[in-house]
Design an enzyme around this catalytic site. Structure first.
Site, short mmCIF file in Angstrom:
data_model
loop_
_atom_site.label_atom_id
_atom_site.label_comp_id
_atom_site.label_asym_id
_atom_site.label_seq_id
_atom_site.Cartn_x
_atom_site.Cartn_y
_atom_site.Cartn_z
N GLY A 231 1.02 -1.14 0.06
CA GLY A 231 -0.42 -0.13 0.00
C GLY A 231 0.57 0.93 -0.05
O GLY A 231 2.22 0.96 0.35
N THR A 235 -1.26 4.66 4.52
CA THR A 235 -2.43 3.57 4.92
C THR A 235 -3.02 2.70 5.79
O THR A 235 -3.60 2.53 5.77
CB THR A 235 -2.71 2.98 3.95
N LYS A 237 -0.13 0.19 7.20
CA LYS A 237 0.24 -1.21 7.30
C LYS A 237 1.11 -1.46 8.43
O LYS A 237 0.79 -2.75 8.74
CB LYS A 237 0.94 -1.61 6.42
N THR A 238 1.88 -1.03 8.80
CA THR A 238 2.41 -1.19 10.43
C THR A 238 1.32 -1.06 11.47
O THR A 238 1.94 -1.84 12.02
CB THR A 238 3.34 -0.12 10.54
N GLU A 454 -3.97 33.52 -10.19
CA GLU A 454 -5.03 32.68 -9.25
C GLU A 454 -6.77 33.32 -9.49
O GLU A 454 -7.50 31.96 -9.83
CB GLU A 454 -4.95 32.80 -7.97
N HIS A 457 -7.36 30.78 -13.34
CA HIS A 457 -7.79 29.32 -12.51
C HIS A 457 -8.63 29.12 -12.31
O HIS A 457 -9.67 28.32 -12.51
CB HIS A 457 -6.67 28.95 -11.60
#
Length: 676
Positions: A231, A235, A237-238, A454, A457
């Site tokens: 992953g 996300t 995992k640990t 800006e 945009h």
């Protein structure tokens, strides 16, 4: 001025009340004094009589006949076994004086030639036994060696801890660095893991197998040898591995992939074998290897032809997981965010039987993750985490945890007792786009250029049909940029349509087009826009088959994950003519988007002017306010003026008054600006 004010403070710090006095090393001083005393004592005991006076034998015999030599029975002739020896005695300055006033003398004699020495001394009335003084030589040698021994003992006292650690490290180079996680210290369970329900179900099956293996073995099923969690970073995992350790009633060892590889050859393979030996002794058990790509990279793709220590470590890992001598009960759980670089032999069934994809959470998962982290902070009752979850698409679990933490810090800076919704919104923007840099000094010219950039945009974002809704536009520097136009999708997107990508290219070109139309010149502020547009256009042509001329052919070269030596030596799978055609198609997409952007902004220049002037006055506009300007030419709910703009407006109102002939654009709430 700031530096001048700080210098006196730094000078006063050592003498101030808050300065810490250095600790005096009493132990070192005592040891030094003992060493000096011992060395001085060695010299004293080596020569307790001081420096004796040198005297000839004839004068000594004459003094003896005059009765000025102290007749001491301990007086001896020191025989060192050499031709030259000495008589050690004491003489008086005046015959008949007190013995305490005698001074030491030393008489050099030669026993080989003065064979009648003992007779001559006897005639002079002195009985001097001639014998070897070996004890004095031994004592002198010991006294000479004693200071050296003391210095060696002193060095050992100071460095004994380092010596012990060095010996321990030398004996444990090949030992595994896997740490066993104590159950009382690990408080993470599956209740603390949210947003990855499918991944949690797959690893929970392993925990149930370890608790009740007979339930699965009735049908002949066997426990997986290994589980690989794949992953993106952040996300969870640990965190999922820690939850497995908290749920499973078995020993849990954790180790990092970088702990295997050392500067010494063979250490990594030895540690792998030792790790599995520890696991077999504690079977059934779980072993978690974090960042396994550090040791499990593809073999045969290193630079040069030398021996690779990492490959030897990987070979040992492959053999231990599914070799000739295998034992059940040791389950490997590994985590990585680079599965493309792992060796194929490591991924085959029998080693890592199952790959669990830990993906980014959806809107429901994000809400659950926010609820988990919100339990640790004080939230206001009117906070709606569902709104924050809908406004954070693409955020990972780690980013969502950071959003809650930043919101708590923002509330603490305000002196509030709980977190409110605005704190969460500001924290969301800070995590994704960076912190506002209001202290950055910008000239009015640069601020005006940023406002029109800006505004270009924002205007195109509202005019385009297939773009994401506008979230916010600001000219306050945030992160590395001088201004930002932020878009947030209304829902999670997993695919991109061609019309959406084309409209996004047009929106990206809006900043450069606005600069060109208003000022007749351009700046380097569009550098990030150009890179973003080029990347999208090239992916459309090379990877996604969205070019009518080149068709559905994959022309990608694996730029996303470059693997050293494998991708450097990889040849392109298309000709040079095709490469030129790709460049032309990419440029055509960019040019077409620029032309569309220029046409739209030219047609709606009045709205561009209003948005830019609103940004110059309010600095930040929400998406609804920009939409209101595009549709009606004004804002029904303008934002509050920032402190700097309010002060400037009051000063300007006092200094000058507007002439009645000047045309103005009036907004509800007080925004006005003259069109260019």
């Amino acid at each position: 001025m700031a530096q001048q004010n700080q210098r006196p403070n730094r000078e006063r710090e050592p003498n101030g009340s808050g300065a810490q006095e250095p600790n005096f090393n009493w132990r070192g001083l005592l040891l030094f004094a003992a060493a000096v005393a011992l060395i001085g004592g060695a010299f004293y005991f080596k020569n307790p009589m001081g420096n004796p006076e040198e005297m000839t034998l004839s004068n000594f015999i004459k003094l003896a006949k005059d009765g000025r030599v102290v007749k001491d029975s301990t007086m001896v002739v020191v025989d060192h076994g050499s031709p030259v020896d000495y008589i050690k005695s004491k003489v008086l300055d005046v015959a008949g004086a007190a013995p305490e006033t005698a001074r030491p003398v030393r008489v050099m004699v030669n026993l080989e030639y003065n064979r009648t020495l003992e007779k001559d001394l006897h005639e002079a009335g002195i009985e001097v036994p001639i014998k070897a003084d070996n004890s004095n030589a031994v004592v002198g040698m010991l006294l000479n060696f004693l200071p050296i021994a003391f210095i060696l003992l002193l060095l050992y006292f100071f460095f004994r801890q380092q010596l012990r650690m060095a010996g321990k490290g030398a004996m444990n180079f090949g030992k595994s660095k896997a740490r066993m996680l104590a159950r009382d210290k690990n408080k993470v369970t599956f209740k603390d893991v949210a947003g990855v329900e499918e991944a949690k179900e797959e690893v929970q099956e392993i925990v149930e197998f370890l608790k009740d293996p007979k339930r699965f073995q009735k049908l002949g099923g066997r426990i997986p040898k290994g589980v690989l969690m794949v992953g993106s970073p952040g996300t969870g995992k640990t965190l999922l591995a820690r939850a497995i350790a908290g749920e499973a009633d078995v020993p849990f060892f954790s180790i990092s992939g970088s702990d295997f590889v050392e500067m010494f050859v063979g250490v990594g393979a030895s540690r792998v074998r030792d790790m599995f030996e520890q696991g077999k002794k504690s079977a059934p058990c779980l072993i978690f290897i974090d960042e396994i790509d550090a040791v499990g990279r593809h073999r045969g793709h290193g630079m040069g032809g030398g021996h690779d220590e990492r490959e030897q470590t990987l070979n040992a890992l492959l053999v231990e997981m599914d070799g000739f001598d295998t034992q059940d009960g040791v389950i490997i759980i590994a985590a990585t965010n680079r599965p493309d670089v792992l060796d194929p032999a490591l991924l085959r069934p029998g080693r890592f039987d199952r790959q669990v994809t830990v993906s980014l959470p959806d809107v429901k998962g994000r809400e659950e993750i926010l609820k988990v982290h919100a339990k640790k902070v004080k939230m206001s009752e009117d906070v709606n985490l569902a709104v924050t979850a809908r406004g954070t698409p693409g955020y990972s679990g780690a980013e969502l945890a950071n959003v809650i933490n930043e919101a708590a810090l923002a509330a603490a800076r305000r002196g509030a007792k709980s977190i409110i919704q605005s704190d969460l919104e500001e924290a969301r923007d800070k995590v994704r786009w960076g912190k506002e840099r209001r202290s950055l000094a910008m000239s009015d010219k640069e601020k005006e250029n940023t406002a029109y950039h800006e505004a270009g945009h924002a205007l195109l974002g509202c005019l385009m049909e297939h773009t994401d809704p506008l979230h916010k536009v600001t000219i306050i520097p945030r992160g590395p940029s001088l201004g930002s136009t932020m878009y947030l999708p209304t829902e999670d997107k997993y695919t991109h349509r061609k019309n959406e990508l084309l409209d996004r290219l047009v929106m990206i070109m809006g900043g450069r087009v606005a600069e060109e139309l208003i000022f007749g010149d351009v700046t380097n502020g569009a550098r990030g826009d150009i890179g973003q547009a080029t990347a999208i256009a090239r992916k459309m042509v090379c990877e996604w088959g969205m070019s009518e001329k080149l068709g559905m052919v994959d022309y990608s070269e694996g730029e996303e994950h470059v693997f050293l030596a494998r991708d450097i030596t990889r040849n392109r799978s298309f000709s040079e003519v095709t490469a030129q055609e790709i460049d032309r198609e990419v440029k055509k997409l960019s040019d077409d988007a620029y032309a569309r952007a220029k046409h739209l902004i030219t047609s709606n220049r009045d709205k561009l002017e209003i948005i830019a002037k609103a940004l110059l006055e309010f600095e930040t506009l929400d998406g609804d306010q920009v939409q209101d300007i595009v549709k009606t030419g004004g804002m029904s709910k303008p934002p509050a003026l920032p402190p700097s703009s309010a002060a400037k407006k009051e000063e300007k109102a006092e200094a000058t008054k507007p002439t009645p002939t000047t045309p103005t654009l009036d907004f509800p709430g007080g925004l006005s600006g003259a069109p260019a």
